[in-house]
Design a protein around this motif. Sequence first.
Motif, PDB file in Angstrom:
ATOM      1  N   TYR A 550      41.021  39.459  38.405  1.00  0.00           N
ATOM      2  CA  TYR A 550      40.098  38.784  39.318  1.00  0.00           C
ATOM      3  C   TYR A 550      39.775  39.668  40.508  1.00  0.00           C
ATOM      4  O   TYR A 550      40.479  40.662  40.785  1.00  0.00           O
ATOM      5  N   TYR A 552      37.690  39.343  44.580  1.00  0.00           N
ATOM      6  CA  TYR A 552      37.018  38.510  45.579  1.00  0.00           C
ATOM      7  C   TYR A 552      36.915  39.290  46.881  1.00  0.00           C
ATOM      8  O   TYR A 552      37.605  40.296  47.081  1.00  0.00           O
ATOM      9  N   GLN A 610      29.585  38.950  40.003  1.00  0.00           N
ATOM     10  CA  GLN A 610      28.367  38.349  40.542  1.00  0.00           C
ATOM     11  C   GLN A 610      28.231  38.675  42.019  1.00  0.00           C
ATOM     12  O   GLN A 610      29.219  38.749  42.759  1.00  0.00           O
ATOM     13  N   GLN A 623      36.397  35.710  41.293  1.00  0.00           N
ATOM     14  CA  GLN A 623      35.741  35.803  39.985  1.00  0.00           C
ATOM     15  C   GLN A 623      36.753  36.368  39.005  1.00  0.00           C
ATOM     16  O   GLN A 623      37.488  37.293  39.338  1.00  0.00           O
TER      17      GLN A 623
END
Length: 816
Positions: A550, A552, A610, A623
Amino acid sequence: MERRTFLKFSAAAAAVATVTGCESSSASDPLPTPSEPVLPPVGEGVTWGSCATNCWQACPLKVHSKDGVITRIETEGKATDDWDSFDHEIRPCPRGRSMRQKVYNHDRLKYPMKRVGRRGSDEFVRISWEEAVSSVAAAMQKTYAEYGKNAIFMPLGGGSHDLNTGVTQSSVRLLNMAGGCLFFHNDYSASQYREGSAGMYGYLASNDGDTVGFWNTGSSLRSLENSDLMVCFGYNPMEARLGGAGSGYEYLNVKKKNNFKTYYIDPRFTDTAVTATDEWVPIRPGTDAALCEAIAYVLIEDGYANIPFLEQYTYGYDKYEEYITGVTDGIARTPERAESICGIPAEKIREIAQAIGTASAPFVTQGFGPQRQGNGENNARAVMMLPILVGKISGAGTNHGGTPGNDGLSHYAMMPADSLKDLMNMKIMDVTIPAASHLDAIEFGTQMKPSTHDVRYSDKSLMDADTPLETNVRFLWLASSNMLANQNGDINRADRLLNDESLVDFVVVVEQHMTASAKYADIILPEVSWLEMYDVIQSYNKMDCGSLMYAYGITPAIDPMFECKPAYDICHMIANELGIGSKFTNGGMTYLDQVRKVFAEFKKSNSWIQGDTFEEFVSFGPQRRPAGEHPNVGKLRDFVTDPVNNPLGTPSGKVEIYSQYFESKQSQAEGTDEINPLPVYFACDESYEDATASEYPFQCINYHGKHSAHSIHASTPWLNEVLEHHLWLNPVDAGAIGVINGQKVIVESRRGKLEITVRVTPRIVPGVVAMPQGQWRRMKGDIDVGGCANTLTDSKPSPVAKSFRSNTNRVRVYSA
Ligand code: SF4
């Protein structure tokens, strides 16, 4: 981040870009003030923050704040929580959940300070930023002029681990541009494991050249879905990495899903053993290789050794077999012999051997405790030897004996240079010493050479000439590092050396808190906390982590507190003093500009992310996607499929049971140390079998408690309630020395003594005491009442990796 907060952030960020721009080319750029580009939240808001601690999980924190004050920390709050489909919460553990207390802690550094007392005495006075940065810049210039760049050393620092534009990256950038420094290789945590696995499997670089290949990461914990047996040596993810995306949660889930048989070998009945294993097999510390020899003896004698596999894929099996069966020296490494060393009954050793021999998919693994020993390199290799013997190092459900892992996201840290030309001429990392060697480099650096102390030069001619370091270390730059007087071995030695003014000229510390090591600073430069900064955060899945990856972005929840500044701005100020401000900022890039640049690089290689800008990226929150298998696992599979065309990175191209790498290092062995090319047991000083240590009857180990990642959270009160600092002592030993539960005792080694409360418990092997590592040293007379384990440990390095041997440590225990 709530949408309205995000909108405020985007608008203000755009405004800041307009105001500050990136075009300045002056030697001394105007400094961004703490509130520029930092955004003070007005009213209630939610931002993404990170627990950027050295447990590698980098859990996202949902940070609530009101009127510029953090009010609470929440988890992601995902609607779904499904481990099977990789759609589960990246749930922070108590360390992350208590981050508000870390930010507002009583020992938070507030202002620049200079030392006025003895180093370590905690006597400082407040000074201005101008005085602080000019003092540091002047000391750097003096050191460069008098001793050269290698007199400046930046010790390993894990205080801010998972950042891309934080204190480590800013410091490295400044030191590289200012003239360079001596740097380190390997680390505190796993150097013996790395060197051991490199000796056996070679240097397996990953496809993108990422050096994590050096670690020789094993199979994913998820592959245990296909295993019928797990044998763990000192593997304790449920205390060390207990977040929702960590290896502890991963292990718990896979064990629930496929109830494979487990043998859990450890001196402690850990939380991992309590929670999700079938059988605890208590072992004396540092004797893992003796146990493995005996398991190997049974596998060979009972016909489980896979001879065709060993002949095709390995180098030196014949020598190993001769050693194990006693042909070499007349000593067969039988279970009965091992029982007297490791304390495990011979029949239990036979049972484990037969379980490995008959398992269709054995998953043999290890943590970093067994390798953090004076014979640690061989413990790591001996564990790896077990799946090699049965020929099950690759394939569904198996593991090659190393620590589990996955592939993950690469980091795109702020660069130490901005042009390719500068990168080619890096003045940092061209000379390195082992991470555990800086006390030696202070005391006798000019005697340290490649052949004796593993000094490494990028210039081959210096290596070939066995060139000693040109200078001792005289200046220390600590970037969120407690590796000066807490997390390194023998802190009393560190205290003596650091207070010898003829040896150490200057210590600068960039930190958030007044750690035990910060007390040794000449100048303290206070840094913002993780909840007061911007950055791009990526999970690190490559070693002992979960299989969810992940990323972020984080933004400040509050303004920088007191006079704290982002490390980038601190280093920029020093760069200005040195006349390289514009170079440092690459023509005027602010801290937020650097974060945006890192995001742009990251996004280029991760198109699934994104958000086209950092600001958009932040707005999406964490994400995620499943992590792939580690490249090493694929390379091992390729090797097993076609060993001729896919050789390993060892001299023979095969799995080296007899390691030619270790053979080349044999001249480096000192005293009772042994560097044996075979993965076999030896007793080093202060090990179980060291008769000269009889006045120190207990083996003392330290472990990663669930309350702190190393020493990072040691002063957070809530976390000290999670795990009180206790010495585990077996009831048999407590009775023998007349100590009762809850009593204060003194633990004394050859290096020093500390005071600690006793917890009498059968969860520790008789003859062994254990305490969490990472407490901050606090001296009262000659006794450390803070209870730092490294008051007791030795600074003597292990034989090959030259790393910390903090679990090889003999002590005595008596009433305080
Ligand atoms: S210590 Fe590790 S698992 Fe716990 S919150 Fe922080 S990053 Fe997550």
